[in-house]
Design a protein around this motif. Sequence first.
Motif, short mmCIF file in Angstrom:
data_model
loop_
_atom_site.label_atom_id
_atom_site.label_comp_id
_atom_site.label_asym_id
_atom_site.label_seq_id
_atom_site.Cartn_x
_atom_site.Cartn_y
_atom_site.Cartn_z
N ASP A 39 0.83 -1.20 0.00
CA ASP A 39 0.00 0.00 0.00
C ASP A 39 0.87 1.26 0.00
O ASP A 39 0.57 2.22 -0.71
N ALA A 40 1.95 1.25 0.79
CA ALA A 40 2.85 2.41 0.83
C ALA A 40 3.49 2.67 -0.52
O ALA A 40 3.62 3.82 -0.95
N ALA A 41 3.88 1.61 -1.22
CA ALA A 41 4.45 1.77 -2.56
C ALA A 41 3.43 2.38 -3.51
O ALA A 41 3.75 3.28 -4.31
N GLY A 42 2.19 1.90 -3.43
CA GLY A 42 1.15 2.46 -4.28
C GLY A 42 0.94 3.93 -4.01
O GLY A 42 0.71 4.72 -4.94
N ALA A 43 1.00 4.33 -2.74
CA ALA A 43 0.87 5.74 -2.39
C ALA A 43 2.00 6.56 -3.00
O ALA A 43 1.77 7.62 -3.60
N ALA A 44 3.24 6.08 -2.90
CA ALA A 44 4.39 6.81 -3.44
C ALA A 44 4.31 6.94 -4.95
O ALA A 44 4.63 7.99 -5.52
N ILE A 45 3.88 5.88 -5.62
CA ILE A 45 3.78 5.91 -7.08
C ILE A 45 2.76 6.94 -7.53
O ILE A 45 2.87 7.52 -8.61
N GLY A 46 1.77 7.24 -6.67
CA GLY A 46 0.76 8.22 -7.02
C GLY A 46 1.28 9.63 -7.16
O GLY A 46 0.66 10.45 -7.84
N CYS A 47 2.42 9.95 -6.54
CA CYS A 47 2.97 11.29 -6.73
C CYS A 47 4.49 11.30 -6.68
O CYS A 47 5.13 11.50 -7.69
N GLY A 48 5.10 11.10 -5.49
CA GLY A 48 6.54 11.29 -5.37
C GLY A 48 7.35 10.45 -6.35
O GLY A 48 8.12 10.98 -7.16
N THR A 49 7.19 9.15 -6.29
CA THR A 49 7.92 8.27 -7.20
C THR A 49 7.37 8.40 -8.62
O THR A 49 8.11 8.33 -9.60
N GLY A 50 6.06 8.64 -8.72
CA GLY A 50 5.47 8.87 -10.04
C GLY A 50 6.00 10.12 -10.70
O GLY A 50 6.20 10.17 -11.92
N THR A 51 6.24 11.17 -9.92
CA THR A 51 6.82 12.39 -10.47
C THR A 51 8.21 12.12 -11.04
O THR A 51 8.60 12.68 -12.08
N ALA A 52 8.97 11.26 -10.36
CA ALA A 52 10.28 10.88 -10.87
C ALA A 52 10.14 10.17 -12.22
O ALA A 52 10.91 10.44 -13.16
N TRP A 53 9.18 9.27 -12.32
CA TRP A 53 8.93 8.58 -13.59
C TRP A 53 8.55 9.57 -14.69
O TRP A 53 9.04 9.50 -15.82
N GLY A 54 7.68 10.52 -14.35
CA GLY A 54 7.27 11.52 -15.33
C GLY A 54 8.44 12.34 -15.84
O GLY A 54 8.52 12.67 -17.03
N ALA A 55 9.38 12.68 -14.95
CA ALA A 55 10.56 13.44 -15.38
C ALA A 55 11.40 12.63 -16.36
O ALA A 55 11.89 13.16 -17.38
N LEU A 56 11.58 11.34 -16.08
CA LEU A 56 12.37 10.51 -17.00
C LEU A 56 11.67 10.34 -18.34
O LEU A 56 12.32 10.29 -19.39
#
Length: 340
Positions: free
Chosen positions: A141-158
């Motif tokens: 669940d914590a990973a899913g939360a991170a992917i929703g913004c913080g880690t997802g923002t990193a993916w968007g930048a790449l």
Amino acid sequence: MRGLVFEGERRISLEEFPDPKPGVGEIVLRVTASGMCGSDLHYYRAEAGSGEPTCIGGHEPAGIVEELGAGVDPSQFSVGDRVMVHHYAGCGRCASCRSGWTQMCTTQPAVVYGKNAHGAHAPYMTVAAQSALPLAESLSDAAGAAIGCGTGTAWGALERLDEVGGADLVVFGQGPVGLSVTMLAAARGARVIAVDIADGRLEQARVFGATDTINSTVTDPVQAIADLTGGRGASAAVESSGATAAASAALESLAPWGRMCVIGLGGRVEIDVRRFLSRQVTVATSWSLSSVQQLRCAEFIARQDLPVDALFSHRWTLDQAVEAYTEFDKQLSGKGVFTF
């Protein structure tokens, strides 16, 4: 139910709100994890009475579908499904919405959960069904939360930088978002050079895949990057710290034809056209990611078994909210998450 409200001036409160009921096209989510994002600190530190509507904060939710509203396709969701959330909602009809960029809806102001609509720092929240995305069983669940913004923002930048495999990529700032860039870029085949002002975060960057690290309080990062790349400079750069000095150094560090993406809020990027004209550099911004990209990011993380959960240094209950944001405000630790 109780929900967390940012009052500004580094104050928060836990206030009583009615239990949410789904409207047409909405679902009620029982929140199981609600990530603390660096952009939350802008609301936390804002002047009191800054004009934002009073709403529950938090925009990195993951949880379980509790109730379906009218018009929600039961073949799309069932009560009990685990989901993460693309934390925006739009009209659902314009070209931006249909391509997954609901935050860029062209027919109405976008709903931003945790900003102008109730967010995830509460036991339950209502979201548009279009904003809920399936969460793989292999992801916490914590990973899913991170992917929703913080880690997802990193993916968007790449994604904005396009192909980074085999590139010398420098990441300025190794907070949770910068560490996510480091982790994802290394997994995509880049040689990552991590820059930060804290040795502890640079040690973390190596764990997450950085080949080289630079403490910019000790070493001139532009010269160090030139030395590490044989004088060429970096093929690509991501600036995640929000510091103007870091953005300037990232730009200076680029090789000819270099690409730079800026995702840190608060800094400025200034380009002397005469100096950079002949270097053919590209500078881009990136606004989190689309819902389509969020699904791809989650799939990639699950397939590569990347350690997203290791981004979290603190797990809190909602009763610990004051302590949680006091700690997060120091910007010395990793990512925090409220669990329910």
